[in-house]
Scaffold this active site. Structure first.
Site, short mmCIF file in Angstrom:
data_model
loop_
_atom_site.label_atom_id
_atom_site.label_comp_id
_atom_site.label_asym_id
_atom_site.label_seq_id
_atom_site.Cartn_x
_atom_site.Cartn_y
_atom_site.Cartn_z
CB THR A 374 -0.97 0.02 1.20
OG1 THR A 374 -1.70 -1.21 1.24
CG2 THR A 374 -1.96 1.18 1.11
CG ASN A 394 -3.98 -7.27 0.51
OD1 ASN A 394 -4.03 -6.51 1.48
ND2 ASN A 394 -4.27 -8.54 0.61
#
Length: 578
Positions: A374, A394
């Site tokens: 992220t 993710n």
């Protein structure tokens, strides 16, 4: 209740504004003196300023920064992932939340992720085609450009196209992340074609060129939504997923839609906090934690007492996250109850100021109610527009799968669903029916792009870090409330609690030894970083907070780039285009 809450927020801020104006006799500036951008990579920050100088606004700059991060941070985000964008339109005086979270393919039922014994198949949930949701980030770039920007996509995507085609120097975090995920990455021919193009894995300092990704970005620039979700790119995505045993459909790709949502807002100590609504869990948790803590003057407490109370607020917010939060288009999320000051008061009443509350004493069943991976960027432009953008694939390098001919690394966001009720995901957080997968449903997220607005200061902040995103944004917001500047906020030491497991995790050196001892005496378990088997230290640091601030009293701009990330960059430019 939402209207009532807004009234309370407005009344508090109007009173604070009147008090501040009377105190110094000087009205706050109406426009910033230039622009400020902080992002996790210098090339992305510079791309944002390139677009501002070409006549773009903060939203055009967001497209440039977001797309360049998608090129230079495949470890963290990309066109194959999704994100949240919190916007403030200064001309209209409006805040809006852009939800570009990935969606579940119809084939991806909970049963699809169980092995023969009924246990969660962790490999399928995190690696390869079944781990990937339908990407949302390309649609977000188109939406931002066409609805809020001033420049065409061909202009705002030009820096990303150039960098993808010509290459950028590999940095340590990328090469180290590839080494950690190499076994998965090299399962797939499309991924090998990108990362092993010169015959070996990415090495520090060498140029990583991505010509197929450049071509995909060019189709997006030329044809907008249809340049990714239909036509050549879509055909290649579908073929690549199918070749590895996945089941996406052309209808699912073409049917993806960005959602505009009303941000969540609440008051804290003279600030209006504007933050992410569901399907983010971060905004509600932030509202709960800050409102639980609001009656205490945290700056006057001892480090032990402040940490104890903050941890207890974290514990309660994460317990509620587990049971109540999900995609509001599919489940009834009790936002107004969970984010209400009266509910926070009830949570506060359950805190013992001298003892830890064992997580097992907070109900472990639903009750009735009415990392490196992220990335984040923050922008303020010369007109006062602002963007807090958090985007992700993710885990490190997402699913590891690049469909051949696309250069697009697909996410592994399906693991953010509660694929098996009560079973922790890769970040150790659990969920139940509210976050179970369903066709077209958006998985719960911890991403928490946030604005803080007071009469004298405006701040934009956010960070990566999985479930720790929420607590890092909390600590950053409390830092601003304490009067810290942007760089000090980005550098704050970090600690975290998420209800289960029942332990405080800390960065190395975040808490003094006497504070750790005192917390343990109160009944807390404190997990310090330990030496890993290979001699490397684990969890020394986490996060990559990027923040910018406009001091309206002095009419100055400030940026804060997380010092934990050597390639990040915060930059202020006094003559950025208006």
């Amino acid at each position: 209740m939402r209207i009532a809450m807004r009234g309370v927020v407005a009344a508090v801020l109007c009173l604070a504004f009147a008090t501040a104006s009377a105190a110094d006799g000087r009205a706050p500036a109406k426009r910033p003196p230039g622009a400020a951008i902080a992002s996790a990579h210098a090339l992305a920050t510079d791309a944002g300023f390139e677009v501002l100088r070409a006549g773009g606004n903060a939203f055009d700059a967001a497209v440039a920064v977001s797309s360049v991060l998608s090129v230079v941070e495949p470890i963290s985000s990309g066109l194959g992932g999704g994100g949240f964008y919190l916007l403030h339109d200064a001309r209209k005086g409006r805040d809006v939340f852009i939800d570009a979270r990935e969606t579940a393919p119809a084939a991806a039922t909970a049963a699809s992720y169980l092995d023969a014994k009924g246990a969660l198949d962790r490999d399928r949930a995190t690696n390869g085609p079944w781990a990937a949701g339908i990407p949302g980030l390309p649609a977000a770039l188109v939406h931002l450009s066409r609805r809020y920007g001033k420049l065409p996509l061909k202009a705002t995507l030009a820096p990303a196209i150039r960098i993808a085609r010509d290459g950028f120097p590999v940095y340590t975090r990328l090469s180290r992340g590839y080494a950690a995920r190499r076994e998965v990455m090299e399962r797939f021919p499309g991924t090998r074609a990108v990362f092993l193009a010169d015959g070996d894995p990415p090495q520090d300092g060498e140029l990583l060129k991505q010509p197929e990704l450049a071509a995909t970005l060019e189709r997006l620039a030329a044809n907008g939504f249809d340049g990714f979700y239909r036509g050549v790119t879509a055909e290649r995505l579908l073929a690549g997923v199918a070749a590895e045993g996945g089941k996406w459909t052309a209808q699912e790709l073409a049917g993806y839609a960005v959602r505009e949502r009303e941000p969540l807002r609440f008051a804290y100590d003279g600030w209006e906090v504007v933050t992410a609504p569901p399907p983010s869990s971060g905004g509600i948790a932030l509202a709960q934690m800050m409102q639980v803590l609001a009656p205490w003057d945290l700056a006057k407490l001892s480090p032990t007492q402040r940490t104890h109370l903050t941890v207890e607020a974290m514990r309660r917010a994460f317990r509620d996250r587990t049971f109540y939060l999900g995609d509001p288009d599919f489940v009834d999320v009790p936002v107004e109850t969970l984010a209400h000051p009266a509910y926070a008061a009830g949570l506060r009443a359950s805190i013992n100021p001298d003892k830890a509350t064992p997580s097992e004493l907070l109900s472990g069943a639903p009750t009735p109610l009415e990392d490196e991976d992220t990335t984040h960027f923050s922008i303020i432009d010369a007109d006062g527009n602002r963007v807090a953008g958090t985007q992700t694939v993710n885990l490190l390098f997402g699913s590891g799968l690049i469909p051949p001919g696309t250069g697009v690394l697909l996410n592994n966001e399906m693991d953010d669903f509660a694929l098996k009720a009560g079973t922790p995901n890769a970040f150790g957080v659990m969920g139940y029916d509210a976050n179970a997968p369903a066709p077209g449903k958006r998985m719960l997220s911890s991403m928490t792009p946030t604005f803080m607005v007071s009469p004298g200061r405006v701040a934009v902040l956010g960070t990566p870090g999985g479930s720790r995103i929420i607590t890092m944004v909390l600590l950053g917001a409390l830092g601003y409330a304490d009067g810290l500047d942007a760089q000090a906020v980005a550098a704050l030491p970090r600690f975290h609690h998420q209800w289960q497991p029942d332990a405080i995790s800390i960065e190395r050196g975040a808490l003094a030894p006497d504070v750790i001892a005192a917390l343990r005496a109160m009944g807390h378990t404190v997990n310090e970083p330990k030496e890993a088997a290979n001699g490397q230290r684990s969890s020394d640091t986490w996060g990559n907070l990027q923040t910018v601030e406009w001091d309206r009293a002095t009419n100055t701009l400030h940026g804060g780039a997380d010092p934990r990330n050597p390639v990040g960059k915060a930059r202020v430019e006094a003559r950025a285009a208006r």
